[in-house]
Design an enzyme around this catalytic site. Structure first.
Site, PDB file in Angstrom:
ATOM      1  N   ASP A  32       0.849  -1.190   0.000  1.00 19.80           N
ATOM      2  CA  ASP A  32       0.000   0.000   0.000  1.00 19.80           C
ATOM      3  C   ASP A  32       0.888   1.244   0.000  1.00 19.80           C
ATOM      4  O   ASP A  32       1.685   1.436   0.917  1.00 19.80           O
ATOM      5  CB  ASP A  32      -0.856  -0.054   1.278  1.00 19.80           C
ATOM      6  CG  ASP A  32      -1.995   0.950   1.263  1.00 19.80           C
ATOM      7  OD1 ASP A  32      -3.033   0.648   1.851  1.00 19.80           O
ATOM      8  OD2 ASP A  32      -1.828   2.033   0.683  1.00 19.80           O
ATOM      9  N   ASP A  40      -2.892   2.463  -6.074  1.00 20.07           N
ATOM     10  CA  ASP A  40      -1.838   2.452  -5.054  1.00 20.07           C
ATOM     11  C   ASP A  40      -1.780   1.186  -4.208  1.00 20.07           C
ATOM     12  O   ASP A  40      -1.156   1.187  -3.158  1.00 20.07           O
ATOM     13  CB  ASP A  40      -1.976   3.681  -4.146  1.00 20.07           C
ATOM     14  CG  ASP A  40      -3.289   3.677  -3.377  1.00 20.07           C
ATOM     15  OD1 ASP A  40      -4.213   2.975  -3.808  1.00 20.07           O
ATOM     16  OD2 ASP A  40      -3.392   4.366  -2.360  1.00 20.07           O
ATOM     17  N   GLU A  41      -2.443   0.130  -4.642  1.00 23.82           N
ATOM     18  CA  GLU A  41      -2.444  -1.106  -3.852  1.00 23.82           C
ATOM     19  C   GLU A  41      -2.254  -2.337  -4.729  1.00 23.82           C
ATOM     20  O   GLU A  41      -2.856  -2.442  -5.794  1.00 23.82           O
ATOM     21  CB  GLU A  41      -3.782  -1.273  -3.125  1.00 23.82           C
ATOM     22  CG  GLU A  41      -3.955  -0.391  -1.915  1.00 23.82           C
ATOM     23  CD  GLU A  41      -5.316  -0.593  -1.280  1.00 23.82           C
ATOM     24  OE1 GLU A  41      -5.659  -1.756  -0.982  1.00 23.82           O
ATOM     25  OE2 GLU A  41      -6.022   0.397  -1.105  1.00 23.82           O
TER      26      GLU A  41
END
Length: 419
Positions: A12, A114-115
């Site tokens: 993350d 973003d993950e």
DNA sequence: TCTGGGGTCCTAGGACCC
DNA sequence: TCTGGGGTCCTAGGACCC
């Protein structure tokens, strides 16, 4: 499944948009690191897009929350430095990170900009998960300039919950045997999939922690929440067993485009104009993806109370032309609009099919001619840029001819209830 | 000059059929 | 023109995520 122990990482990016922005600026000669000062990525207030999209650590201390209006954030934090979003940059950073992660595992699931989830079972170094995760964390920091938090566990849910424990720039574990100690004391809204409405109901039932939820009678939850109840109980107990889906693409189920218009729309013609700009983008994305749709929906958000309503239609034969989508949108809008000033309009298509052979119904209009026009326009826009062809009625309208981005961020599968 | 934009899934209720 | 039930399809809205 085969009895072999699973090992999942969840990666993350910390304050993703803001970190990306900070790194980019440092690389281009900035002397101040946005991450060290009260700063945020925020939409433009002038066009009524003014909300906080990402914030720095120092901003967090003022109680500023993501999604909150910028004016409110500035009231809480008067020296807040805001920067405009740059989605193209974020996609670059995203791709760079995914590329790096793939060096550590061939099973990386992109989850959002973003993950990522990584299936690390059997990968080199997997016998020392902490050290391995730390290696990944350091490489991202050194090579890409931003920091991540990594969660380690035996399934995706626990890995994701684990990555929340320590940030920024940290590695945490949440193995099944650590659930009671590390996850159960947390407030119930910290559990993935417990949002505002569910948290409110759970709290009213006296369930305040994840542990209380985990130890609640499953039958009671099922009675109160239907299928949600089972999901909540499973998650609270760390039960989740979906695969890290391979790089192969899952097909998108729907394509939508919506916008907050920078003034209140008060007449039908202007609304139609906005719908056309939205339909253009939806149509292009549909065609670029080689898909057709059978459901068309229009959504309207009222200016006075910010309440949304929608209207949709299912048609017999799949379409992909901008003109066809637009025609249905106009009809849907005219049927649904209550006549009150509009703040936000949306167009969304679903029930998608692959475009192989599309049968034309005898009762619906033949859009073949339109399709040729679309194709030509698409090609020109691809070669010379989206702005090269603009429908004449946009020229003096003050409206953008193409609403919404065509960047491929939307093509990434989004998290669903089943991880 | 008040609150964005992109998704997914589930459910309730009505229409319609057998 | 009484009563019941099951099933499917469609629409609107709500919940959640990033």
């Amino acid at each position: 499944m085969d009895g072999k122990e699973k090992l999942i990482f969840h990666v993350d990016v910390n304050s993703a948009f803001l970190s990306f922005e900070a790194v980019y600026r440092l690389q281009h000669g900035a002397t101040v690191d946005l991450r060290d000062i009260p700063s945020a990525v925020a939409g433009a207030q002038a066009t009524r897009h003014g909300i906080i999209l990402a914030k720095s650590g120092p901003t967090k201390k003022y109680g500023v929350r993501t999604g909150e209006p910028t004016w409110e954030a500035k009231r809480k934090c008067p020296h807040l430095v805001t920067v405009s979003p740059n989605y193209a940059l974020y996609m670059c950073c995203h791709h760079a990170m995914v590329e790096l992660l793939r060096k550590f595992s061939d099973r990386v699931q992109v989850f959002s900009v973003d993950e990522c989830f990584m299936d690390m079972a059997g990968m080199p170094g997997a016998d020392q998960p902490m050290e391995l995760a730390d290696k990944i964390r350091k490489r991202i920091k050194n090579e890409l300039g931003f920091t991540v938090s990594i969660g380690i566990s035996t399934n995706k849910l626990l890995a994701k919950m684990g990555s929340e424990f320590k940030k920024p720039d940290a590695v945490s574990t949440l193995f099944p045997w650590e659930i009671a100690e590390k996850m159960w004391p947390l407030p119930v809204e910290d559990l993935y999939m417990v949002g505002r409405a569910t948290s409110f109901k759970l709290r009213k039932m006296g369930i305040d922690t994840i542990g209380a939820l985990a130890n609640c009678d499953l039958e009671i939850l099922k009675y109160k929440f239907k299928s949600w109840g089972k999901l909540l109980w499973d998650y609270a107990n760390g039960i989740e067993n979906s695969e890290v889906s391979p790089p192969g693409r899952e097909l998108v189920k729907g394509i939508g485009n919506s916008t907050t218009v920078h003034f209140d729309v008060e007449d039908r013609e202007t609304a139609h104009q906005v719908l056309l700009s939205l339909a253009e983008t939806v149509g292009m994305r549909l065609r670029f993806g080689g898909r057709h749709c059978r459901v068309i929906a229009v959504s309207i958000k009222r200016a006075e109370d910010l309440i949304s309503y929608s209207h949709q239609l299912k048609i017999q034969s799949p379409i992909d032309s901008t003109a066809a989508i637009y025609e249905y949108c106009k009809k849907l809008f005219d049927e649904a609009w209550d006549g009150k000033p509009i703040r936000h309009l949306g167009v969304r298509v679903s029930d998608l099919s692959t475009a192989d052979h599309v049968q034309l119904s005898m009762f619906e209009k033949d859009w073949e001619k339109q399709k040729k026009i679309d194709r030509t326009v698409d090609q020109i826009r691809m070669r010379f840029g989206p702005g090269t062809i603009v429908r004449s009625n946009f020229i003096r309208s003050g409206l953008a001819p193409l609403e919404g981005g065509l960047s491929d961020d939307a093509s990434y599968p989004v998290m669903t209830s089943i991880l």
